[in-house]
Every structure is written in structure tokens, then in C-alpha cells.
Design a protein around this motif. Structure first.
Motif, PDB file in Angstrom:
ATOM      1  N   GLY A 351      24.606  20.421  51.239  1.00 37.80           N
ATOM      2  CA  GLY A 351      23.905  21.182  50.211  1.00 37.80           C
ATOM      3  C   GLY A 351      24.773  21.235  48.972  1.00 37.80           C
ATOM      4  N   ASN A 352      24.384  22.088  48.038  1.00 39.01           N
ATOM      5  CA  ASN A 352      25.097  22.159  46.761  1.00 39.01           C
ATOM      6  C   ASN A 352      26.572  22.534  46.924  1.00 39.01           C
ATOM      7  N   HIS A 353      27.439  21.826  46.222  1.00 38.96           N
ATOM      8  CA  HIS A 353      28.792  22.316  45.996  1.00 38.96           C
ATOM      9  C   HIS A 353      28.853  22.980  44.617  1.00 38.96           C
ATOM     10  N   LEU A 354      28.107  22.429  43.653  1.00 36.77           N
ATOM     11  CA  LEU A 354      27.982  23.038  42.323  1.00 36.77           C
ATOM     12  C   LEU A 354      26.514  23.363  42.060  1.00 36.77           C
ATOM     13  N   TYR A 355      26.251  24.334  41.210  1.00 32.00           N
ATOM     14  CA  TYR A 355      24.890  24.595  40.742  1.00 32.00           C
ATOM     15  C   TYR A 355      24.962  25.184  39.342  1.00 32.00           C
ATOM     16  N   ILE A 356      23.807  25.260  38.711  1.00 34.68           N
ATOM     17  CA  ILE A 356      23.729  25.768  37.337  1.00 34.68           C
ATOM     18  C   ILE A 356      23.092  27.148  37.365  1.00 34.68           C
ATOM     19  N   PRO A 357      23.873  28.204  37.133  1.00 31.69           N
ATOM     20  CA  PRO A 357      23.302  29.562  37.119  1.00 31.69           C
ATOM     21  C   PRO A 357      22.501  29.793  35.840  1.00 31.69           C
ATOM     22  N   TRP A 358      21.743  30.882  35.771  1.00 33.18           N
ATOM     23  CA  TRP A 358      20.960  31.188  34.581  1.00 33.18           C
ATOM     24  C   TRP A 358      21.911  31.473  33.426  1.00 33.18           C
ATOM     25  N   TRP A 359      21.531  30.971  32.228  1.00 30.21           N
ATOM     26  CA  TRP A 359      22.489  31.000  31.129  1.00 30.21           C
ATOM     27  C   TRP A 359      22.005  31.713  29.864  1.00 30.21           C
ATOM     28  N   GLU A 378      19.474  24.072  41.355  1.00 29.73           N
ATOM     29  CA  GLU A 378      20.242  23.484  42.449  1.00 29.73           C
ATOM     30  C   GLU A 378      20.238  21.968  42.263  1.00 29.73           C
ATOM     31  N   ILE A 379      21.268  21.320  42.773  1.00 29.27           N
ATOM     32  CA  ILE A 379      21.492  19.898  42.494  1.00 29.27           C
ATOM     33  C   ILE A 379      21.498  19.100  43.796  1.00 29.27           C
ATOM     34  N   GLY A 380      20.782  17.999  43.814  1.00 30.01           N
ATOM     35  CA  GLY A 380      20.803  17.106  44.971  1.00 30.01           C
ATOM     36  C   GLY A 380      21.059  15.672  44.543  1.00 30.01           C
ATOM     37  N   GLY A 381      21.598  14.893  45.461  1.00 27.22           N
ATOM     38  CA  GLY A 381      21.852  13.491  45.165  1.00 27.22           C
ATOM     39  C   GLY A 381      22.824  12.910  46.178  1.00 27.22           C
ATOM     40  N   GLY A 382      23.398  11.771  45.851  1.00 24.82           N
ATOM     41  CA  GLY A 382      24.460  11.210  46.672  1.00 24.82           C
ATOM     42  C   GLY A 382      23.996  10.382  47.849  1.00 24.82           C
ATOM     43  N   PHE A 383      24.958  10.125  48.752  1.00 22.83           N
ATOM     44  CA  PHE A 383      24.735   9.218  49.875  1.00 22.83           C
ATOM     45  C   PHE A 383      24.241   9.971  51.109  1.00 22.83           C
ATOM     46  N   GLY A 384      23.008  10.427  51.072  1.00 22.66           N
ATOM     47  CA  GLY A 384      22.440  11.042  52.265  1.00 22.66           C
ATOM     48  C   GLY A 384      22.092   9.999  53.305  1.00 22.66           C
ATOM     49  N   GLU A 385      21.881  10.473  54.540  1.00 23.38           N
ATOM     50  CA  GLU A 385      21.517   9.558  55.618  1.00 23.38           C
ATOM     51  C   GLU A 385      20.197   8.865  55.257  1.00 23.38           C
ATOM     52  N   PRO A 386      20.135   7.554  55.273  1.00 24.19           N
ATOM     53  CA  PRO A 386      18.897   6.865  54.898  1.00 24.19           C
ATOM     54  C   PRO A 386      17.728   7.299  55.776  1.00 24.19           C
ATOM     55  N   GLY A 387      16.557   7.412  55.140  1.00 24.36           N
ATOM     56  CA  GLY A 387      15.361   7.810  55.867  1.00 24.36           C
ATOM     57  C   GLY A 387      14.241   6.819  55.647  1.00 24.36           C
TER      58      GLY A 387
END
Length: 561
Positions: A351-359, A378-387
Motif C-alpha cells: 500500500g502507500n508509503h507516501l500520500y498527498i494530504p489535503w492542502w 492515495e498513490i498506487g503503481g510499481g511492480f505489483g504481482e501480474p494479474g
């Protein structure tokens, strides 16, 4: 003192999730005997968690289906937005989805473990913008309890000095996880645009604590966690409470009614034994309802009497009203700068290691922002297990197609808007007079309608996520949508709260700030139903904190009685 199956107890708790589990832990540690009733089946995360299974071992390579909403290996058993034999209904022209988990530990077995705490403004929304109501407590009162709860749960994160992210006390937080490559690219884009980006507070251990191990960064938290690194009541507060010898848990106990004695007190409950369909009545001196916001409201509305013909402790008429969920909208993009990078394991904390709070609180105050409540990204991406979807868009066959897929693998980016809705009179639940579930219990009927506040918020999110994606050198891949089309239906984010809200006035609220109902002084509510508003921050840590605070006071009262 009441008795059931040879076990004498002081307090009866309905529900074993965040609120019920924490209340049981606090009370039993204080030497108070507790009987816990759980509607779902027993669940042992050590024996049952499929955390080490691979998607290719599952039907459809683990993809989500109508009976496994979050994939074949999701920790939830006997639950979801649809539970066989346990329907709910929607009023004509509205849509609300109601998630339930029929298992010991409830939703804590699979939740996202995102645990941002509320700030002072979150507890006083009416004071700031004139909408909704204020909570009958403030951040200063909650702050030490947040610290205690975060310490017990085991929360990783930091104090970034951002207003939307209040500081935790010294020594409370565990070290946060390092950002992944794609998160560092988002961080660079945020700096260009002047947005904050900070480590996400996660209920995931990065250091071993008590009986639980640290996360080893290799499995999906949504499948449950046998080593206790990802917080869930079934690996922490419930077994700790059992170890005191003061807790007895009864599973497959579907509570259908709370009884009222002649002196106006809660005297016990009747539950359906799901294994033999028999009704069982149990007595109690104190009753805590922690079955989840809507299940607790349903139980109270179904508990009618001469004194409370419209539902138990419902003289205000507010039981079932003020239903809120988080807003949700998802946006995707493609980032060429991430193409072809070396492949390695970047699973991290799942899951997220970083996120963008309300600014932009300032923009809301001066009117330049056209909605009153904030959101985070919230941020997603990267090398997830292929589906099953891996390789979509590849052109051709054989080696050239494989090379394209490998080049693009990990180059997508995903932003999830999670925001605060403003409570409105069109969102509530009531008993459907025509429909019962397989246990013979009348079901809930939902009414739901978003307002312009939420649509304007989503429009703002669409604009800013496009700016972020372009600042990363990428392009938007989400389909072109209006805010009305992008905003997900109510209930999809599974943050429903407010149906038994707390307040200062018995005429407009169901409980006081301690979760004690105004009408029945030995009846308490310790789930999300007591929320007076639903800030954009995920609700579980505040449910846990309120339960710790209120159960501590209840324990003192029982011991002094």
C-alpha cells in the motif's frame, strides 16, 4: 453479574472488530469479565491466512468476483457487499452498497491499515464552515488517546509538520517505510506544484512489538497477517483479552434484539445461533454495541418497546440518520519516464508509503475552493504481482509483445481520491417493512444522494491529478468523465459512519461523548456510528481511539460501583 454457558460476566459486547475488540481489551485488562458475541464464524489468522499463496494458484488467477470482491485470497470470509441470505434494499432511484464481514475480527482482518488521525478542525466542522454539526469533544481531549492507541496498535509514520497531519507524541510512531521509485517521482511533481506529500501513517509494524513481528515486505495485507505485523484484532487485542481469562467469545451469534427492563435499562440481547437457527437469550448488566455503524443502527431500530416504539434509545429520531461514507474517485496515468527500469521487488508495506494530504484549507476559508471539506490522494503503481489485466494494449505476438509488456511494466500511476462528504438529510437507513433475512430479521433500506459539495470536490481532484500526471511527464489514461460519473456510489469506500451520532444535545444525538446513549444509561455504542462527521481520513484509528477512551471510563465506573 450475568451468566452464560457457565461463564459469569459484567459486560456484553456485540461485535469483534475495531471498536468491540479494543473495548474487550481495555475492560478485561481492568479485571472486568466480558462476553463477546460475533455474528460471523470463528477465524484463526495463523491457520487460515492465504498470505503466501500466489495468484496463479487461484481460479481466474485470483481476480475479483461477485463473491470475492477484493480477489480470491482476500482475508474476508463469508462477507462482502453481498452476503448470501442477508439482503438489504435501496430506495427507488438511489444506490448504496453495504459491506459486511461475517467473521471474528470483522473488517480489521482486511482493511487498508491507513490510519491518519483527525485534526482540531475535523472535530469542529460546523464552527469552521457552518455545515453539519460539531463533535462534543475536541482534538486536545483526543490527542493523548490517539498517542496511546497508536502506540498499542503499532503505527509507522512521522511528524511532517503539515497541518492536515497532526503530530504524534514523542516515541509513539515506528519508523516509516522508504518511498518507492514511482512515489519519489510523485514527490518531485508535488514540489513543482507546491503540494505536500508525506509518509502515510500505517498500522503496519516496521519493528517487532510485543508478540507481533515486523513486516517483511512481501505479502498483501488484505489477505490478513499471521505474524501480526498488519494490525487486526484477531492477532492482538482479542487474543490478549483471552489471555486474561476474562473474555469469552461466542461466534455464529447473530444478535437480533436488545431487551429493555422495566426500569429502562438494557437487560440483555437475543441472538440467533447460526448453526442451529435457535434463538438464545442472554442477560447483561452493561451492553456495548460495536457491530459496525449500520448493523448497530439496524439492531436498535429492530429493538422496539412500549417506551421506544421507533427503536431503542431513539427518542431523538436520529438512529439510522446522518449516514456518511468517504467520497471515492480513481484516476490513472502512464509515465514514460518509468519505462524499462530494472525489475526488483518493491512490494513494501502493500500500500502507500507516501500520500498527498489535503492542502488548501486557506482556499476553503476565502471561498476560492468551491467545496467545504477536504480530501487526500492515495498513490498506487510499481511492480505489483501480474494479474489477468497484465499486457493489455500490447500489439502483436511473441517476443515483440513480451518486450512491450516488460518495457511498460510498472509505468502506470494511480491516484485514489478519498474525501469528506458533508452530512445531508437524504442519506440514511431505516427498516424495510417488507423484507427479512434468512434469520427472520428485518433488513435495512438505504437512502442516498450526493450533493454539489461532493461533486465539486471530485472536479477539483480530477483537475489536480491531471496536473500531477503531466508534471511527471505522463498522460492521463482514465476515460473522460464528469464528476458525477467519476464519483463512486455510496458505501464503495466502506467508511460508513454516523448512524448513531454523538452530541451535546439529547434531542439531536443518540449518545454523549462517551458513547453512552442518552436514553438508556447502561447501553454504549463503540463503533463508527457515533461519528458526528466523517473527515477524509480513514476512520479505523479514530474508532479504536474512541473505544479505548470510552471503555477506560466505563471500566472505572464499573470498578467504583
Amino acid at each position: 453479574m450475568a451468566s452464560f454457558d457457565g461463564f459469569e460476566y459484567d459486560v456484553l459486547i456485540v461485535g469483534s472488530g475495531a471498536g468491540g475488540g479494543m473495548a474487550a481489551h481495555i475492560l478485561t485488562e481492568a479485571g472486568i469479565k466480558v462476553l463477546m458475541l460475533e455474528a460471523g464464524r470463528d477465524y484463526d489468522p495463523v491457520e487460515e491466512t492465504p498470505m503466501f499463496q500466489m495468484n496463479h494458484e487461484a481460479p481466474l488467477r485470483g481476480e475479483s468476483t461477485s463473491d470475492k470482491n477484493f480477489g480470491y485470497f482476500d482475508a474476508t470470509v463469508d462477507g462482502g457487499w453481498e452476503v448470501p441470505g442477508e439482503p438489504y434494499t435501496n430506495a427507488e432511484g438511489t444506490t448504496f452498497r453495504w459491506w459486511r464481514a461475517r467473521m471474528l475480527g470483522g473488517r480489521t482482518n482486511h482493511f487498508g491499515r491507513y490510519v491518519p488521525r483527525f485534526n482540531d478542525r475535523d472535530f469542529k466542522p460546523f464552527t469552521h464552515d457552518g455545515l453539519g454539526v460539531d463533535w462534543p469533544l475536541d482534538y486536545d481531549e483526543m490527542q493523548p488517546w490517539y498517542d496511546k492507541t497508536e502506540k498499542l496498535v503499532g503505527v509507522s509514520g512521522n511528524n511532517p509538520g503539515v497541518y492536515d497531519v497532526p503530530d504524534s507524541g514523542e516515541g509513539v510512531l515506528q519508523p516509516h517505510a522508504k518511498p518507492r521509485v514511482y512515489e519519489l517521482l510523485v514527490e518531485a511533481a508535488c514540489k513543482k506544484l507546491g503540494l505536500p506529500i508525506v509518509p502515510m501513517r500505517r498500522a503496519v509494524l516496521t519493528r517487532a512489538q510485543d508478540t507481533r513481528e515486523a513486516c517483511f515486505n512481501a505479502t498483501d495485507c488484505g489477505r490478513g497477517c499471521s505474524i501480526g505485523a498488519a494490525f487486526q484484532t484477531t492477532t492482538s487485542v482479542i487474543p490478549w483479552a483471552k489471555d486474561t481469562g476474562n473474555l469469552k467469545v461466542v461466534t455464529d451469534a447473530m444478535v437480533k434484539e436488545v431487551h429493555l427492563s422495566d426500569d429502562g435499562k438494557a437487560s440483555g440481547v437475543t441472538f440467533v445461533n447460526r448453526k442451529n437457527m435457535q434463538d438464545v437469550r442472554v442477560d447483561a448488566d452493561y451492553v456495548i454495541l460495536a457491530a459496525s455503524a449500520c448493523e448497530t443502527a439496524r439492531l436498535m431500530l429492530n429493538s422496539t418497546s412500549e417506551k421506544f416504539p421507533n427503536g431503542l434509545a431513539n427518542s431523538s429520531g436520529q438512529v439510522g440518520r446522518n449516514l456518511m461514507d468517504s467520497t471515492g474517485a480513481d484516476f490513472t496515468g502512464y509515465i514514460p519516464a518509468l519505462e524499462g527500469r530494472p525489475k526488483y521487488n518493491e512490494d513494501g508495506l502493500a500500500g502507500n508509503h507516501l500520500y498527498i494530504p489535503w492542502w488548501d484549507y486557506e482556499g476553503q476559508d476565502d471561498g476560492s475552493v468551491k467545496f467545504k471539506r477536504g480530501y487526500h490522494l492515495e498513490i498506487g503503481g510499481g511492480f505489483g504481482e501480474p494479474g489477468m489485466g497484465t499486457g493489455n494494449g500490447a500489439d502483436g505476438y511473441g517476443k515483440s509483445a513480451k518486450d512491450q509488456i516488460r518495457k511498460k511494466y510498472g509505468s502506470g500511476i494511480y491516484f485514489a481520491l478519498r474525501g469528506e462528504m458533508v452530512v445531508n438529510e437524504n442519506c440514511y437507513c431505516e427498516i424495510d417493512p417488507d423484507v427479512k433475512d434468512k434469520w427472520g430479521i428485518p433488513v435495512l433500506k438505504f437512502h442516498w444522494k450526493w450533493s454539489d459539495e461532493e461533486y465539486n470536490q471530485v472536479a477539483h481532484g480530477m483537475e489536480w491529478t491531471e496536473k500531477l500526471i503531466k508534471a511527471m511527464g505522463g498522460y492521463v489514461t482514465s476515460p473522460k468523465r464528469t464528476p458525477e460519473e467519476a464519483l463512486l456510489p455510496g458505501g464503495l469506500i466502506i467508511h460508513e459512519v454516523g448512524t448513531t451520532r454523538m452530541g451535546d444535545d439529547p434531542a439531536t444525538s443518540v449518545t454523549n461523548k462517551w458513547g453512552q446513549t442518552w436514553d438508556v444509561d447502561n447501553l454504549y455504542i463503540m463503533d463508527g456510528g457515533v461519528f458526528a462527521s466523517n473527515p477524509h481520513k480513514n476512520c479505523t484509528i479514530t474508532i479504536l481511539t474512541l473505544a479505548m477512551k470510552n471503555a477506560t471510563k466505563l471500566a472505572e465506573e464499573i470498578k467504583n460501583a
